[in-house]
Enzyme design. Structure first.
Site, mmCIF file in Angstrom:
data_model
loop_
_atom_site.group_PDB
_atom_site.id
_atom_site.type_symbol
_atom_site.label_atom_id
_atom_site.label_comp_id
_atom_site.label_asym_id
_atom_site.label_seq_id
_atom_site.Cartn_x
_atom_site.Cartn_y
_atom_site.Cartn_z
ATOM 1 N N SER A 186 3.895 -2.098 10.370
ATOM 2 C CA SER A 186 5.342 -2.114 10.611
ATOM 3 C C SER A 186 6.009 -3.442 10.253
ATOM 4 O O SER A 186 6.963 -3.858 10.911
ATOM 5 C CB SER A 186 5.642 -1.720 12.067
ATOM 6 O OG SER A 186 5.174 -0.404 12.319
ATOM 7 N N HIS A 207 -9.304 0.862 5.198
ATOM 8 C CA HIS A 207 -8.016 1.127 5.856
ATOM 9 C C HIS A 207 -8.247 2.083 7.022
ATOM 10 O O HIS A 207 -9.050 3.013 6.931
ATOM 11 C CB HIS A 207 -7.018 1.720 4.857
ATOM 12 C CG HIS A 207 -5.625 1.725 5.388
ATOM 13 N ND1 HIS A 207 -5.183 2.675 6.278
ATOM 14 C CD2 HIS A 207 -4.590 0.877 5.199
ATOM 15 C CE1 HIS A 207 -3.921 2.403 6.609
ATOM 16 N NE2 HIS A 207 -3.545 1.309 5.963
ATOM 17 N N ASN A 216 0.867 -1.173 0.000
ATOM 18 C CA ASN A 216 0.000 0.000 0.000
ATOM 19 C C ASN A 216 0.906 1.227 0.000
ATOM 20 O O ASN A 216 1.498 1.556 1.019
ATOM 21 C CB ASN A 216 -0.891 -0.035 1.255
ATOM 22 C CG ASN A 216 -1.716 1.230 1.428
ATOM 23 O OD1 ASN A 216 -1.781 2.069 0.530
ATOM 24 N ND2 ASN A 216 -2.351 1.355 2.583
ATOM 25 N N GLU A 259 -4.870 -4.990 10.732
ATOM 26 C CA GLU A 259 -3.902 -3.910 10.920
ATOM 27 C C GLU A 259 -4.208 -3.198 12.238
ATOM 28 O O GLU A 259 -5.093 -2.329 12.278
ATOM 29 C CB GLU A 259 -3.982 -2.902 9.766
ATOM 30 C CG GLU A 259 -3.560 -3.467 8.429
ATOM 31 C CD GLU A 259 -3.022 -2.390 7.482
ATOM 32 O OE1 GLU A 259 -2.014 -2.653 6.836
ATOM 33 O OE2 GLU A 259 -3.607 -1.302 7.414
ATOM 34 N N LYS A 303 0.138 4.243 -0.200
ATOM 35 C CA LYS A 303 -0.474 5.433 0.419
ATOM 36 C C LYS A 303 -0.241 6.647 -0.493
ATOM 37 O O LYS A 303 -0.167 6.481 -1.715
ATOM 38 C CB LYS A 303 0.053 5.616 1.840
ATOM 39 C CG LYS A 303 -0.130 4.325 2.672
ATOM 40 C CD LYS A 303 0.105 4.488 4.135
ATOM 41 C CE LYS A 303 -0.091 3.133 4.822
ATOM 42 N NZ LYS A 303 0.057 3.210 6.268
ATOM 43 N N GLY A 316 2.727 2.333 10.795
ATOM 44 C CA GLY A 316 3.631 3.464 10.647
ATOM 45 C C GLY A 316 4.355 3.869 11.916
ATOM 46 O O GLY A 316 4.962 4.929 11.980
ATOM 47 N N GLU A 329 -6.641 4.518 8.114
ATOM 48 C CA GLU A 329 -6.419 5.945 7.829
ATOM 49 C C GLU A 329 -7.667 6.565 7.210
ATOM 50 O O GLU A 329 -7.981 7.725 7.457
ATOM 51 C CB GLU A 329 -5.179 6.104 6.925
ATOM 52 C CG GLU A 329 -3.897 5.870 7.720
ATOM 53 C CD GLU A 329 -2.720 5.368 6.912
ATOM 54 O OE1 GLU A 329 -2.741 5.433 5.675
ATOM 55 O OE2 GLU A 329 -1.752 4.889 7.558
HETATM 56 P P1 13P Z 1 3.362 0.387 7.720
HETATM 57 O O1 13P Z 1 3.887 -0.906 7.143
HETATM 58 O O2 13P Z 1 4.085 1.592 7.219
HETATM 59 O O3 13P Z 1 3.239 0.322 9.211
HETATM 60 O O4 13P Z 1 1.862 0.554 7.155
HETATM 61 C C1 13P Z 1 0.994 -0.528 7.182
HETATM 62 C C2 13P Z 1 -0.229 -0.168 6.443
HETATM 63 O O5 13P Z 1 -0.980 0.711 6.822
HETATM 64 C C3 13P Z 1 -0.512 -0.901 5.201
HETATM 65 O O6 13P Z 1 -1.818 -0.673 4.756
#
Ligand code: 13P
Length: 250
Positions: free
Chosen positions: A212, A99, A9, A171, A11, A177, A101
């Protein structure tokens, strides 16, 4: 046996030049020469505006294309939005829905996520449904309750059978992140719970872990019986890291 799946992803990252280098770096290293993709499927999810660029770069590759979200409606007056049909049109196979976010920053509700999941299935996309608890919910002992609710709203909307054509990604919000990865015990507990919630579809549904994941911890996570792959954020922006994690999944 369930296949493995590693999804990147991206982003809101990238530009034409960086994407070209990243995609070239991935496709020249994966699959490993002479070995084929074996039991591991892979996909990248660039921002909408770069989907066509990625589709072109991936056309002779085993790496598939996905999008980061989809609008729940077919077409019409939804300024700035992108439909499932459009995603299929530019070559997507997968789409991430729910997601954290987007649940938090775009205030997507459980019901809206369920509608997006349904819209994806309607056009033949494979939805990757993200579920996961916040740090507060985990601290309050409500992780499984939260995840159960997020799942059940979707199951009520589309029926259990729909998960035959879907992927679930756990997640934990606090692990995305942050560099804090769920412990193997925490991840395995949730993955087992999700599988149980999916009833008869549980044994065959791919359940990814995200939060992560890096080359240094991927192998330990993939060794767990109920983890079928990863949804990567940061690590998917580096071709060597992405490919190292694909290799760990193999
Ligand atoms: P990170 O691997 O940067 O923690 O992000 C995970 C994520 O949100 C994948 O959709």
């Amino acid at each position: 046996m369930r296949r493995r799946l590693v999804v990147g992803n991206w982003k809101m990252n990238g530009n034409l030049a960086d994407n070209a280098a990243l995609l070239k770096g991935i496709t020249t290293q994966w699959p490993v020469a002479g070995e084929g993709k074996g039991n591991v499927d892979t996909a990248v999810c660039p921002p909408f505006v770069y989907l066509s660029q990625a589709a072109q770069a991936l056309k002779d590759s085993v790496v598939e294309l996905g999008a980061q979200t989809v609008n729940e409606h077919d077409a019409g007056a939804f300024t700035g939005e992108v439909s499932g049909e459009m995603l299929v049109d530019v070559g997507c196979r997968y789409v991430i829905v729910g997601h954290n976010e987007r649940r938090r920053m775009q205030v997507e509700t459980d019901a809206q996520v369920a509608d997006k999941f349904h819209a994806a299935l309607q056009v033949g996309l494979t939805p990757i449904l993200c579920v996961g608890e916040s740090e507060q919910e985990r601290d309050a002992g409500q992780a499984l309750e939260t995840i159960g609710r997020q799942l059940r709203v979707v199951v009520e909307r589309v029926g259990l059978e729909a998960f035959e054509h879907a992927v679930v990604a756990y997640e934990p919000v606090w692990a995305v992140g942050t560099g804090k990865v769920a412990s193997p015990e925490q991840a395995e507990e949730v993955h087992r719970f999700i599988r149980a919630e999916l009833g008869k579809l549980g044994p065959q549904t791919q359940i990814l872990y995200g939060g992560s994941v890096k080359p240094g911890n991927a192998e330990q996570l993939f060794a767990l019986p109920d983890i079928d792959g990863a949804l990567l954020g940061g690590a998917s922006l580096n071709a060597d890291d992405f490919v190292a994690i694909c290799k760990a999944a193999a």
